[in-house]
Design an enzyme around this catalytic site. Structure first.
Site, mmCIF file in Angstrom:
data_model
loop_
_atom_site.group_PDB
_atom_site.id
_atom_site.type_symbol
_atom_site.label_atom_id
_atom_site.label_comp_id
_atom_site.label_asym_id
_atom_site.label_seq_id
_atom_site.Cartn_x
_atom_site.Cartn_y
_atom_site.Cartn_z
ATOM 1 N N THR A 14 0.828 -1.211 0.000
ATOM 2 C CA THR A 14 0.000 0.000 0.000
ATOM 3 C C THR A 14 0.862 1.260 0.000
ATOM 4 O OG1 THR A 14 -1.566 -1.253 1.324
ATOM 5 C CG2 THR A 14 -1.870 1.120 1.275
ATOM 6 N N VAL A 15 1.859 1.300 0.873
ATOM 7 C CA VAL A 15 2.634 2.536 1.024
ATOM 8 C C VAL A 15 3.560 2.751 -0.178
ATOM 9 C CG1 VAL A 15 4.149 3.860 2.535
ATOM 10 C CG2 VAL A 15 2.528 2.241 3.527
ATOM 11 N N LYS A 107 8.306 0.903 11.744
ATOM 12 C CA LYS A 107 8.374 1.164 13.190
ATOM 13 C C LYS A 107 8.955 -0.008 13.965
ATOM 14 C CE LYS A 107 4.816 1.130 11.505
ATOM 15 N NZ LYS A 107 3.611 1.433 10.783
ATOM 16 N N VAL A 134 5.458 6.641 12.380
ATOM 17 C CA VAL A 134 4.655 6.990 13.563
ATOM 18 C C VAL A 134 3.435 7.804 13.160
ATOM 19 C CG1 VAL A 134 4.661 8.113 15.820
ATOM 20 C CG2 VAL A 134 6.753 7.024 14.982
ATOM 21 N N GLY A 136 1.236 7.547 10.816
ATOM 22 C CA GLY A 136 0.935 7.695 9.388
ATOM 23 C C GLY A 136 1.152 9.095 8.851
ATOM 24 N N GLU A 192 -3.458 -6.062 11.150
ATOM 25 C CA GLU A 192 -2.153 -6.501 10.664
ATOM 26 C C GLU A 192 -2.207 -8.023 10.460
ATOM 27 O OE1 GLU A 192 0.681 -4.570 10.281
ATOM 28 O OE2 GLU A 192 -0.203 -2.709 11.003
ATOM 29 N N ASP A 203 2.168 -2.595 18.078
ATOM 30 C CA ASP A 203 2.403 -1.607 17.012
ATOM 31 C C ASP A 203 2.436 -0.190 17.598
ATOM 32 O OD1 ASP A 203 1.980 -0.556 14.061
ATOM 33 O OD2 ASP A 203 0.338 0.295 15.237
ATOM 34 N N LYS A 207 5.639 2.692 18.164
ATOM 35 C CA LYS A 207 5.601 4.119 17.824
ATOM 36 C C LYS A 207 5.935 4.981 19.050
ATOM 37 C CE LYS A 207 2.129 2.993 14.329
ATOM 38 N NZ LYS A 207 0.696 2.774 14.078
ATOM 39 N N GLY A 304 -2.831 4.010 5.772
ATOM 40 C CA GLY A 304 -3.426 4.160 4.441
ATOM 41 C C GLY A 304 -2.431 4.657 3.416
HETATM 42 N N1 HSE Z 1 -2.058 -1.172 12.045
HETATM 43 C C1 HSE Z 1 -1.793 0.208 12.282
HETATM 44 C C2 HSE Z 1 -3.070 0.879 12.726
HETATM 45 C C3 HSE Z 1 -1.231 0.935 11.110
HETATM 46 O O1 HSE Z 1 -4.116 0.252 12.788
HETATM 47 O O2 HSE Z 1 -3.019 2.047 13.045
HETATM 48 C C4 HSE Z 1 0.203 0.613 10.898
HETATM 49 O O3 HSE Z 1 0.987 0.952 11.989
#
Ligand code: HSE
Length: 428
Positions: A14-15, A107, A134, A136, A192, A203, A207, A304
Site C-alpha cells: 500500500t505505502v 516502526k 509513527v 501515518g 495486521e 504496534d 511508535k 493508508g
Molecule cells: N495497524 C496500524 C493501525 C497501522 O491500525 O493504526 C500501521 O501501523
C-alpha cells in the site's frame, strides 16, 4: 543544472504504491519544492507481475532488496517492506554502508534496532528518517524534532493505532462485544497479518518508544514499554465509562519522572469531552507537551496509502533540499540510557468487580482498598447477576503499587468473583 535525487524503493504494498503515485503525479511540485527533480531508479518487491495500477516499466527491477540498496544509481533507499529483522534490516544496513540515505516507514525495525541503525547512519555520514513510521500522515516526527526543538518536552501521549480506536469506538457506538467488532475489523482488512500487533498494543508501543527517544533524548527502549492491549475491554466497561463522562482509549504515555523514563501503552479512561476522548474510528491523535509551548494536539489519518506515502515524501523532500537531521533529533551517540520506570505518577483508577451479594462483602472490598491507602471517590452497584453483583469503583488518585496491593488483597477475600478490571484514568 542540479542533479535529480534518485530513489530505490523496496516494497510495493500500500505505502510503496502510494509513494510511486506521488512521485509520478506530483513531479513538477516536488521539483519546485526540492529545487531538484525526484526520480525513481529501481524497485524491488515480492511480486513483479502483480497489477498495482501504476506504471513501473521505466524503472529497473531488483529481486533482492540488498542489491537494490547498493545500486550506483540510487541516492536514497526507501524501505517499505516492513518486519523488524530479515530483508528490511539487511537492506537498510546495506544502503547505509553503501553511502545511501534511508527513508523508512518501519516502526518495528526502528523500535528494535533504531539505536544501532542511527549509529550506522551517522558513522557513514548518512541520514535515516522515519516520519511515516509513527502515526501515518501526521507529521509528528517533524513537530517534535523541529517545531518543538526549543522546548523541554514534558509528556507525549497518543492514540496511535487506528485499528484499536476503530474497535473501541465501534463497540461503544454499536453496543457490540469485542469479538464481533474484531471480526468486523478483520473483514474490513484493518488488522495486521498478526492481529496481536494491533490489539496487543505492540504496534502502538513501537511508535511510542520512537517518540520517547526524540522527546527525552534517550535510547530507543521498546523492551521497557509497559504494554497492555484492548482484548480484555468489555462493552460494559465502555458503557460505564461513558456514563461517568469518560471514554476508553488505547493510550500511549511517555514522560520523564524522578524515577526514570515511564513509557506505557495501555487502555485508559480519558474525559469524553477532551480531544482524545472525542477521537472516532481509525483516526490517530498525538498530544505533545513542552515547557514553553504547553500543549499541542495533532490529529489525522494514521495509516493508508495516501497519508503514509505523504509522510515518506516529506522525508524524501528534506533530503532533496539538503536538510540533514539526526534520526532521533540529536546525534545518536548523545542519546542517554534512562532508567526505565514503572508507572509512578498517581492517578484515579476505575475498578469493576463481580461481588458476592451477601452481608459484609462490600466491607471486605473497602477494607482491601483502605489498607492499601486507596481512597474511594465514587462507587455503584449497577445490576444483578445472581449470586454476584457488578460493582464499580472509581478511586481518588493513587499509585499503581497501592492499587496492585489492593487488588491482591481483594483476590484473597472470598467475596470477589474472578479478576477485577482496573483501568487508569489519565489526566489529559
Ligand atoms: N495497524 C496500524 C493501525 C497501522 O491500525 O493504526 C500501521 O501501523
Amino acid at each position: 543544472m542540479t542533479t535529480p535525487l534518485r530513489l530505490g524503493i523496496a516494497g510495493l504494498g500500500t505505502v510503496g504504491t502510494g509513494v510511486v503515485k506521488i512521485v509520478q503525479r506530483q513531479a513538477a511540485l516536488l521539483e519546485k519544492r526540492s529545487g531538484r527533480a525526484v526520480t525513481i531508479s529501481a524497485i524491488s518487491a515480492r511480486s513483479r507481475d502483480k497489477d498495482r495500477g501504476i506504471r513501473l516499466g521505466d524503472y529497473a527491477w531488483e529481486d533482492d532488496p540488498v542489491a537494490l540498496a547498493k545500486r550506483d544509481d540510487v541516492d536514497v533507499f526507501v524501505e517499505l517492506m516492513g518486519g523488524s529483522d530479515g530483508p528490511a534490516k539487511a537492506a537498510t544496513e546495506a544502503a547505509l554502508g553503501a553511502g545511501k540515505d534511508v527513508v523508512t516507514a518501519n516502526k518495528a525495525m526502528l523500535a528494535h534496532h533504531g539505536q544501532s541503525l542511527a549509529n550506522l547512519a551517522e558513522d557513514n555520514g548518512r541520514v535515516l528518517r522515519f516520519e511515516a513510521a509513527v502515526a501515518g500522515g501526521i507529521p509528528v516526527i517533524k513537530a517534535l524534532t523541529e517545531g518543538l526543538a526549543g522546548n523541554e518536552i514534558t509528556r507525549v501521549m497518543g492514540v496511535m493505532n487506528g485499528t484499536c480506536n476503530y474497535i473501541l469506538t465501534r463497540m461503544e457506538n454499536a453496543g457490540l462485544p469485542y469479538d464481533d467488532v474484531f471480526a468486523e475489523a478483520d473483514a474490513l482488512g484493518y488488522l495486521e497479518a498478526d492481529p496481536k500487533l494491533d490489539v496487543g498494543g505492540i504496534d502502538a508501543g513501537h511508535k511510542l518508544c520512537l517518540l520517547a527517544s526524540i522527546a527525552f533524548g534517550t535510547n530507543v527502549d521498546f523492551d521497557n514499554v509497559q504494554l497492555e492491549g484492548i482484548e480484555k475491554i468489555e462493552t460494559t466497561d465502555i458503557e460505564q465509562a461513558a456514563d461517568m463522562g469518560f471514554r476508553i482509549k488505547l493510550l500511549g504515555v511517555a514522560q520523564m519522572t524522578p524515577r526514570g523514563l515511564e513509557q506505557r501503552m495501555s487502555p485508559c479512561l480519558v474525559p469524553a469531552n477532551s480531544p482524545l476522548g472525542q477521537l472516532e474510528g481509525g483516526t490517530n491523535m498525538v498530544v505533545l507537551e513542552g515547557d514553553s509551548v504547553e500543549q499541542i494536539v495533532l490529529r489525522g489519518p494514521g495509516a493508508g496509502e495516501g497519508p503514509t506515502a505523504s509522510a515518506v515524501m516529506a522525508d524524501v523532500i528534506d533530503i532533496a533540499r539538503g536538510t540533514r537531521l539526526s534520526t532521533f533529533g540529536q546525534p545518536a551517540a548523545t542519546l542517554s540510557a534512562a532508567p526505565p520506570s514503572a508507572t509512578s505518577i498517581p492517578a484515579p483508577y476505575y475498578i469493576r468487580l463481580q461481588l458476592h451479594d451477601k452481608p459484609g462483602a462490600l466491607a471486605k472490598v473497602a477494607t482491601a482498598l483502605g489498607e492499601a491507602a486507596v481512597s474511594i471517590d465514587r462507587m455503584r452497584q449497577y445490576g444483578h447477576d445472581e449470586p454476584t453483583a457488578p460493582v464499580l469503583i472509581v478511586t481518588h488518585k493513587t499509585t499503581q503499587e497501592a492499587l496492585d496491593q489492593a487488588l491482591a488483597a481483594m483476590a484473597e477475600t472470598d467475596v470477589v468473583e474472578g479478576s477485577p478490571v482496573a483501568i487508569r484514568v489519565e489526566a489529559v
